[in-house]
Design a protein around this motif. Sequence first.
Motif, PDB file in Angstrom:
ATOM      1  N   MET A   1       0.513  -1.479   0.158  1.00  0.00           N
ATOM      2  CA  MET A   1      -0.267   0.067   0.822  1.00  0.00           C
ATOM      3  C   MET A   1       0.737   1.135   0.015  1.00  0.00           C
ATOM      4  SD  MET A   1      -3.137   1.492   2.622  1.00  0.00           S
ATOM      5  CE  MET A   1      -3.745   0.017   2.607  1.00  0.00           C
ATOM      6  N   ALA A   2       0.466   2.316  -0.593  1.00  0.00           N
ATOM      7  CA  ALA A   2       1.810   3.333  -0.960  1.00  0.00           C
ATOM      8  C   ALA A   2       1.191   4.525   0.572  1.00  0.00           C
ATOM      9  CB  ALA A   2       1.134   4.125  -2.013  1.00  0.00           C
ATOM     10  N   THR A   3       2.618   5.207   0.590  1.00  0.00           N
ATOM     11  CA  THR A   3       2.453   6.116   1.743  1.00  0.00           C
ATOM     12  C   THR A   3       1.302   7.394   1.473  1.00  0.00           C
ATOM     13  OG1 THR A   3       4.702   5.007   1.835  1.00  0.00           O
ATOM     14  CG2 THR A   3       3.892   6.537   3.475  1.00  0.00           C
ATOM     15  N   LYS A   4       0.286   7.197   1.963  1.00  0.00           N
ATOM     16  CA  LYS A   4      -0.092   8.041   1.901  1.00  0.00           C
ATOM     17  C   LYS A   4       0.166   9.304   3.146  1.00  0.00           C
ATOM     18  CE  LYS A   4      -4.602   6.297   0.830  1.00  0.00           C
ATOM     19  NZ  LYS A   4      -4.274   7.120  -0.366  1.00  0.00           N
ATOM     20  N   ALA A   5       0.660  10.559   2.058  1.00  0.00           N
ATOM     21  CA  ALA A   5       0.944  12.245   3.306  1.00  0.00           C
ATOM     22  C   ALA A   5       0.115  12.345   4.386  1.00  0.00           C
ATOM     23  CB  ALA A   5       1.746  12.674   2.175  1.00  0.00           C
ATOM     24  N   LYS A   6       0.628  12.525   5.843  1.00  0.00           N
ATOM     25  CA  LYS A   6      -0.197  13.497   6.744  1.00  0.00           C
ATOM     26  C   LYS A   6       1.015  14.461   7.133  1.00  0.00           C
ATOM     27  CE  LYS A   6      -2.697  13.001  11.104  1.00  0.00           C
ATOM     28  NZ  LYS A   6      -3.341  12.184  11.967  1.00  0.00           N
ATOM     29  N   ILE A   7       0.409  15.998   6.619  1.00  0.00           N
ATOM     30  CA  ILE A   7       1.524  16.654   7.062  1.00  0.00           C
ATOM     31  C   ILE A   7       1.094  17.702   8.217  1.00  0.00           C
ATOM     32  CG2 ILE A   7       1.894  18.877   5.350  1.00  0.00           C
ATOM     33  CD1 ILE A   7       2.009  16.166   3.817  1.00  0.00           C
ATOM     34  N   GLY A   8       2.567  17.586   8.972  1.00  0.00           N
ATOM     35  CA  GLY A   8       2.315  18.600   9.988  1.00  0.00           C
ATOM     36  C   GLY A   8       3.110  20.305   9.706  1.00  0.00           C
ATOM     37  N   ILE A   9       2.533  21.313  10.078  1.00  0.00           N
ATOM     38  CA  ILE A   9       2.192  22.341   9.746  1.00  0.00           C
ATOM     39  C   ILE A   9       2.923  23.059  10.955  1.00  0.00           C
ATOM     40  CG2 ILE A   9       2.594  24.780   8.847  1.00  0.00           C
ATOM     41  CD1 ILE A   9       0.549  22.920   7.070  1.00  0.00           C
ATOM     42  N   ILE A  10       4.413  22.907  11.226  1.00  0.00           N
ATOM     43  CA  ILE A  10       5.029  24.220  12.560  1.00  0.00           C
ATOM     44  C   ILE A  10       4.772  25.960  11.830  1.00  0.00           C
ATOM     45  CG2 ILE A  10       6.725  24.327  14.394  1.00  0.00           C
ATOM     46  CD1 ILE A  10       7.008  21.846  14.063  1.00  0.00           C
ATOM     47  N   GLY A  11       4.619  26.228  12.763  1.00  0.00           N
ATOM     48  CA  GLY A  11       4.843  27.982  12.686  1.00  0.00           C
ATOM     49  C   GLY A  11       2.932  28.134  12.324  1.00  0.00           C
ATOM     50  N   GLY A  12       2.493  27.887  11.630  1.00  0.00           N
ATOM     51  CA  GLY A  12       1.179  28.216  10.966  1.00  0.00           C
ATOM     52  C   GLY A  12       0.279  29.661  11.061  1.00  0.00           C
ATOM     53  N   THR A  13       0.797  30.243  10.786  1.00  0.00           N
ATOM     54  CA  THR A  13       0.506  31.586  11.256  1.00  0.00           C
ATOM     55  C   THR A  13      -0.254  31.979   9.139  1.00  0.00           C
ATOM     56  OG1 THR A  13       2.157  32.852  11.928  1.00  0.00           O
ATOM     57  CG2 THR A  13       0.796  34.464  10.988  1.00  0.00           C
ATOM     58  N   GLY A  14      -1.599  32.264   9.945  1.00  0.00           N
ATOM     59  CA  GLY A  14      -3.088  32.222   8.496  1.00  0.00           C
ATOM     60  C   GLY A  14      -3.546  31.039   8.205  1.00  0.00           C
ATOM     61  N   LEU A  15      -2.612  30.069   8.844  1.00  0.00           N
ATOM     62  CA  LEU A  15      -4.054  28.567   8.717  1.00  0.00           C
ATOM     63  C   LEU A  15      -4.365  28.673   9.733  1.00  0.00           C
ATOM     64  CD1 LEU A  15      -1.806  26.112   7.040  1.00  0.00           C
ATOM     65  CD2 LEU A  15      -3.629  27.195   6.402  1.00  0.00           C
ATOM     66  N   ASP A  16      -4.067  29.816  10.835  1.00  0.00           N
ATOM     67  CA  ASP A  16      -5.438  28.847  12.071  1.00  0.00           C
ATOM     68  C   ASP A  16      -6.561  30.603  11.668  1.00  0.00           C
ATOM     69  OD1 ASP A  16      -5.054  32.475  10.644  1.00  0.00           O
ATOM     70  OD2 ASP A  16      -4.508  32.993  13.162  1.00  0.00           O
ATOM     71  N   ASN A  17      -7.046  29.937   9.952  1.00  0.00           N
ATOM     72  CA  ASN A  17      -8.470  30.738   9.538  1.00  0.00           C
ATOM     73  C   ASN A  17      -9.353  29.841   9.537  1.00  0.00           C
ATOM     74  OD1 ASN A  17     -10.590  31.383   8.293  1.00  0.00           O
ATOM     75  ND2 ASN A  17     -10.236  32.959   6.553  1.00  0.00           N
ATOM     76  N   PRO A  18     -10.127  29.413  10.875  1.00  0.00           N
ATOM     77  CA  PRO A  18     -11.097  27.977  10.428  1.00  0.00           C
ATOM     78  C   PRO A  18     -11.593  27.629   9.269  1.00  0.00           C
ATOM     79  CG  PRO A  18     -12.190  29.292  12.536  1.00  0.00           C
ATOM     80  CD  PRO A  18     -11.081  30.271  11.500  1.00  0.00           C
ATOM     81  N   ASP A  19     -11.542  28.616   8.822  1.00  0.00           N
ATOM     82  CA  ASP A  19     -12.201  27.966   7.617  1.00  0.00           C
ATOM     83  C   ASP A  19     -11.587  27.320   6.377  1.00  0.00           C
ATOM     84  OD1 ASP A  19     -15.233  29.581   7.817  1.00  0.00           O
ATOM     85  OD2 ASP A  19     -14.510  31.024   7.663  1.00  0.00           O
ATOM     86  N   LEU A  20     -10.860  27.520   6.254  1.00  0.00           N
ATOM     87  CA  LEU A  20      -9.200  27.034   5.566  1.00  0.00           C
ATOM     88  C   LEU A  20      -9.199  26.116   5.756  1.00  0.00           C
ATOM     89  CD1 LEU A  20      -6.473  29.363   5.931  1.00  0.00           C
ATOM     90  CD2 LEU A  20      -7.826  28.787   4.362  1.00  0.00           C
TER      91      LEU A  20
END
Length: 272
Positions: free
Chosen positions: A1-20
Amino acid sequence: MATKAKIGIIGGTGLDNPDLLKDRTEKVVSTPYGTPSDALILGSVEEVPVVILARHGRKHDILPTNVNYRANIWALKEEGCTHVIATNACGSLQEEIAPGNVVILDNFIDRTTKRETTFYDGTHLKGVCHMPMEPAFCSHTRQVILETAKKVGIEVRDGGTIVVIEGPRFSSKAESNVFRSWGAHLIGMTTSPEVALAKEAGLCYASIAMATDYDCWRDCGEKVSHKYVLETFHSNVKKVLQILLALIPRMGQENWDKTVKEAQALAKDNVM
């Protein structure tokens, strides 16, 4: 089975919008190394799972030295992340990297002195890890970031060395010029030990760095200050956000089998 990416983002400024993020939830976790900087923000972007962690806390009240880097990386690993994309605001040490420019880092110089730099301290994990740091950042992940930035029309610099200082103060002019003489391109306070810990954890780590100032080495122009850094960052953060929102779905389509297996083997094979 192919490895599925799960992305951790450290920093996150700009991605704190709950609609994103789709199906956004928060999760408070603890680790053998203490508490992470903040709750994990879970969700997805175009069906690719994402975990966002505010490095300095969402109130930005944690000093660079006091960030629990081990807990942050461990929490992302335990949450099942295969990758970590770090976002970093930093100073430019070279004229050609202007405030607002984005650099995809490929190396670092660690000048910190007070931080826990390994998981293998004899408490939770036994043994000694002699981790190779060349390449310092995941080459495959870097390449995908570069391709994504080009596709969305954002100019980025391919490669750059960041000097990591303890902080929270900025450099003196003499220090800044020493770092320039070493050939470094950027200066920041958080890339180390984050990048090394990610390698120990078997995670594919890359950084999207944005220059916010020219530090203090130039004889003309604005000198680095907290006010100037924030003004430049907020007027340019949309570039980083645009790259991330295009990057995450792209990473979900990529075959990561070989890259992830190699990262995990590297983490295992270098422990004595």
